[in-house]
Write a protein that holds these residues in place. Sequence first.
Motif, PDB file in Angstrom:
ATOM      1  N   ASP A   1      -4.745  -6.468  -8.290  1.00 29.01           N
ATOM      2  CA  ASP A   1      -5.396  -7.142  -7.163  1.00 29.01           C
ATOM      3  C   ASP A   1      -6.192  -8.369  -7.604  1.00 29.01           C
ATOM      4  O   ASP A   1      -6.840  -9.000  -6.792  1.00 29.01           O
ATOM      5  CB  ASP A   1      -6.234  -6.162  -6.325  1.00 29.01           C
TER       6      ASP A   1
ATOM      7  N   THR B   1     -17.274   2.157  -6.657  1.00 30.07           N
ATOM      8  CA  THR B   1     -16.175   2.806  -5.936  1.00 30.07           C
ATOM      9  C   THR B   1     -14.825   2.266  -6.415  1.00 30.07           C
ATOM     10  O   THR B   1     -13.845   3.004  -6.468  1.00 30.07           O
ATOM     11  CB  THR B   1     -16.324   2.647  -4.411  1.00 30.07           C
ATOM     12  N   GLY B   2     -14.773   0.980  -6.791  1.00 32.59           N
ATOM     13  CA  GLY B   2     -13.524   0.432  -7.319  1.00 32.59           C
ATOM     14  C   GLY B   2     -13.109   1.181  -8.587  1.00 32.59           C
ATOM     15  O   GLY B   2     -11.956   1.582  -8.745  1.00 32.59           O
TER      16      GLY B   2
ATOM     17  N   ARG C   1     -19.010  -1.182   1.942  1.00 30.63           N
ATOM     18  CA  ARG C   1     -18.145  -2.352   2.114  1.00 30.63           C
ATOM     19  C   ARG C   1     -18.054  -2.762   3.584  1.00 30.63           C
ATOM     20  O   ARG C   1     -17.416  -3.735   3.913  1.00 30.63           O
ATOM     21  CB  ARG C   1     -16.731  -2.024   1.693  1.00 30.63           C
TER      22      ARG C   1
ATOM     23  N   GLY D   1     -19.941  -2.081  -4.969  1.00 30.67           N
ATOM     24  CA  GLY D   1     -18.689  -2.030  -4.190  1.00 30.67           C
ATOM     25  C   GLY D   1     -18.768  -1.050  -3.032  1.00 30.67           C
ATOM     26  O   GLY D   1     -17.773  -0.819  -2.345  1.00 30.67           O
TER      27      GLY D   1
ATOM     28  N   LEU E   1     -11.961   4.702  -7.709  1.00 27.40           N
ATOM     29  CA  LEU E   1     -10.625   4.701  -7.097  1.00 27.40           C
ATOM     30  C   LEU E   1      -9.542   4.397  -8.131  1.00 27.40           C
ATOM     31  O   LEU E   1      -8.482   5.030  -8.130  1.00 27.40           O
ATOM     32  CB  LEU E   1     -10.572   3.683  -5.951  1.00 27.40           C
TER      33      LEU E   1
ATOM     34  N   GLN F   1     -19.851   2.304   6.622  1.00 27.49           N
ATOM     35  CA  GLN F   1     -20.203   2.911   5.330  1.00 27.49           C
ATOM     36  C   GLN F   1     -21.712   2.815   5.079  1.00 27.49           C
ATOM     37  O   GLN F   1     -22.326   3.740   4.521  1.00 27.49           O
ATOM     38  CB  GLN F   1     -19.441   2.244   4.185  1.00 27.49           C
TER      39      GLN F   1
ATOM     40  N   ARG G   1      -5.912  -6.821 -13.486  1.00 26.84           N
ATOM     41  CA  ARG G   1      -5.730  -5.918 -12.350  1.00 26.84           C
ATOM     42  C   ARG G   1      -4.716  -6.517 -11.383  1.00 26.84           C
ATOM     43  O   ARG G   1      -4.707  -7.719 -11.160  1.00 26.84           O
ATOM     44  CB  ARG G   1      -7.072  -5.742 -11.612  1.00 26.84           C
TER      45      ARG G   1
ATOM     46  N   VAL H   1      -9.790   0.726   1.447  1.00 27.42           N
ATOM     47  CA  VAL H   1      -9.314   2.102   1.530  1.00 27.42           C
ATOM     48  C   VAL H   1     -10.066   2.756   2.702  1.00 27.42           C
ATOM     49  O   VAL H   1     -11.244   2.451   2.914  1.00 27.42           O
ATOM     50  CB  VAL H   1      -9.638   2.808   0.184  1.00 27.42           C
TER      51      VAL H   1
ATOM     52  N   VAL I   1     -13.401   7.197   0.664  1.00 24.74           N
ATOM     53  CA  VAL I   1     -14.394   6.617  -0.244  1.00 24.74           C
ATOM     54  C   VAL I   1     -15.743   7.329  -0.109  1.00 24.74           C
ATOM     55  O   VAL I   1     -16.423   7.601  -1.104  1.00 24.74           O
ATOM     56  CB  VAL I   1     -14.554   5.113   0.063  1.00 24.74           C
TER      57      VAL I   1
ATOM     58  N   TYR J   1      -3.463   0.598  -0.281  1.00 29.65           N
ATOM     59  CA  TYR J   1      -4.481  -0.292   0.287  1.00 29.65           C
ATOM     60  C   TYR J   1      -5.005  -1.241  -0.790  1.00 29.65           C
ATOM     61  O   TYR J   1      -5.194  -2.426  -0.554  1.00 29.65           O
ATOM     62  CB  TYR J   1      -5.663   0.519   0.841  1.00 29.65           C
ATOM     63  N   MET J   2      -5.264  -0.692  -1.967  1.00 33.77           N
ATOM     64  CA  MET J   2      -5.825  -1.501  -3.055  1.00 33.77           C
ATOM     65  C   MET J   2      -4.856  -2.612  -3.453  1.00 33.77           C
ATOM     66  O   MET J   2      -5.251  -3.758  -3.641  1.00 33.77           O
ATOM     67  CB  MET J   2      -6.159  -0.615  -4.256  1.00 33.77           C
TER      68      MET J   2
ATOM     69  N   ARG K   1      -8.476 -10.246  -0.307  1.00 36.20           N
ATOM     70  CA  ARG K   1      -9.743  -9.570  -0.629  1.00 36.20           C
ATOM     71  C   ARG K   1     -10.925 -10.410  -0.151  1.00 36.20           C
ATOM     72  O   ARG K   1     -11.919  -9.868   0.337  1.00 36.20           O
ATOM     73  CB  ARG K   1      -9.833  -9.321  -2.137  1.00 36.20           C
TER      74      ARG K   1
ATOM     75  N   GLN L   1      -6.685  -4.566   0.744  1.00 33.64           N
ATOM     76  CA  GLN L   1      -7.360  -4.043   1.943  1.00 33.64           C
ATOM     77  C   GLN L   1      -8.351  -2.959   1.542  1.00 33.64           C
ATOM     78  O   GLN L   1      -8.265  -2.412   0.445  1.00 33.64           O
ATOM     79  CB  GLN L   1      -6.331  -3.434   2.905  1.00 33.64           C
TER      80      GLN L   1
HETATM   81  P1  AMP Z   1     -13.533  -3.458  -6.445  1.00 35.78           P
HETATM   82  O1  AMP Z   1     -13.281  -3.015  -7.850  1.00 35.78           O
HETATM   83  O2  AMP Z   1     -14.911  -3.104  -5.950  1.00 35.78           O
HETATM   84  O3  AMP Z   1     -13.195  -4.908  -6.211  1.00 35.78           O
HETATM   85  O4  AMP Z   1     -12.534  -2.606  -5.512  1.00 35.78           O
HETATM   86  C1  AMP Z   1     -11.127  -2.691  -5.663  1.00 35.78           C
HETATM   87  C2  AMP Z   1     -10.451  -2.177  -4.409  1.00 35.78           C
HETATM   88  O5  AMP Z   1     -10.807  -0.792  -4.190  1.00 35.78           O
HETATM   89  C3  AMP Z   1     -10.849  -2.871  -3.108  1.00 35.78           C
HETATM   90  O6  AMP Z   1     -10.112  -4.059  -2.887  1.00 35.78           O
HETATM   91  C4  AMP Z   1     -10.531  -1.784  -2.079  1.00 35.78           C
HETATM   92  O7  AMP Z   1      -9.140  -1.677  -1.851  1.00 35.78           O
HETATM   93  C5  AMP Z   1     -10.971  -0.530  -2.804  1.00 35.78           C
HETATM   94  N1  AMP Z   1     -12.402  -0.228  -2.561  1.00 35.78           N
HETATM   95  C6  AMP Z   1     -13.432  -0.271  -3.455  1.00 35.78           C
HETATM   96  N2  AMP Z   1     -14.595   0.075  -2.879  1.00 35.78           N
HETATM   97  C7  AMP Z   1     -14.297   0.361  -1.579  1.00 35.78           C
HETATM   98  C8  AMP Z   1     -15.059   0.776  -0.456  1.00 35.78           C
HETATM   99  N3  AMP Z   1     -16.401   0.959  -0.536  1.00 35.78           N
HETATM  100  N4  AMP Z   1     -14.415   0.982   0.731  1.00 35.78           N
HETATM  101  C9  AMP Z   1     -13.088   0.809   0.835  1.00 35.78           C
HETATM  102  N5  AMP Z   1     -12.309   0.394  -0.168  1.00 35.78           N
HETATM  103  C10 AMP Z   1     -12.884   0.178  -1.377  1.00 35.78           C
END
Ligand code: AMP
Length: 208
Positions: free
Chosen positions: A156, A31-32, A88, A85, A35, A92, A154, A59, A64, A52-53, A165, A57
Amino acid sequence: MNIVLLGAPGAGKGTQAQKLVEEFGVAHISTGDLLRAAVKAGTKLGVKAKEYMDAGQLVPDKLVVDLVKERLAADDAKKGFILDGFPRNTAQAVTLDSALADMDLSLDAALLVDVKAEVIVERLSSRRTCRDCGYTAPAGVDVCPSCGGEMYQRDDDKPETIQNRLNVYESQTAPLVEYYKGKGLLKVVDGDRPVDDVYADVKELLAL
Ligand code: AMP
């Protein structure tokens, strides 16, 4: 093989997923990555998700969940999928259970890649990611070893967002370990070891 990967950001979920995809040809649903692609493309969803990202936080679930449902229905997920991912949080996870049931599918395992918080902070702050394919490597690697794309840090993965995170992970995502344990699906691998050693255990745990 229908699997959920659990673990803190930076635990190595994406790396293990990439290896499973290479060897078994299943779909990697991150999902990351989805997104970040929406943010890069400037879609309505991407614009909403970005704030949010950037803050570290989650999303909102609705944004998602629709992305994941669409990916699960795609052709390449027919051979199996690895969710990276997602889920979360518990809402979900419950939505995922009912979406899979609607498709006559179920999960084979929830695999926790377990790494201590101190190691995570160190890994995330030195992590670089490919702009094109999402491959990750430690700082110092400027060209993606997988596709030749540009490696970047990135937003974040910068220190000011990492702690947010990790807090979000502890409060919202870590409870999923009990959720999947209760369903008899939980497997745990020690992720604080070389990638190939972790992968060998992953295959054994998943009986692959
Ligand atoms: P990741 O690459 O999985 O660390 O995701 C990066 C960012 O995307 C997270 O910090 C969230 O802001 C958002 N994100 C990814 N997956 C989810 C999810 N399943 N639900 C909500 N936000 C998500």
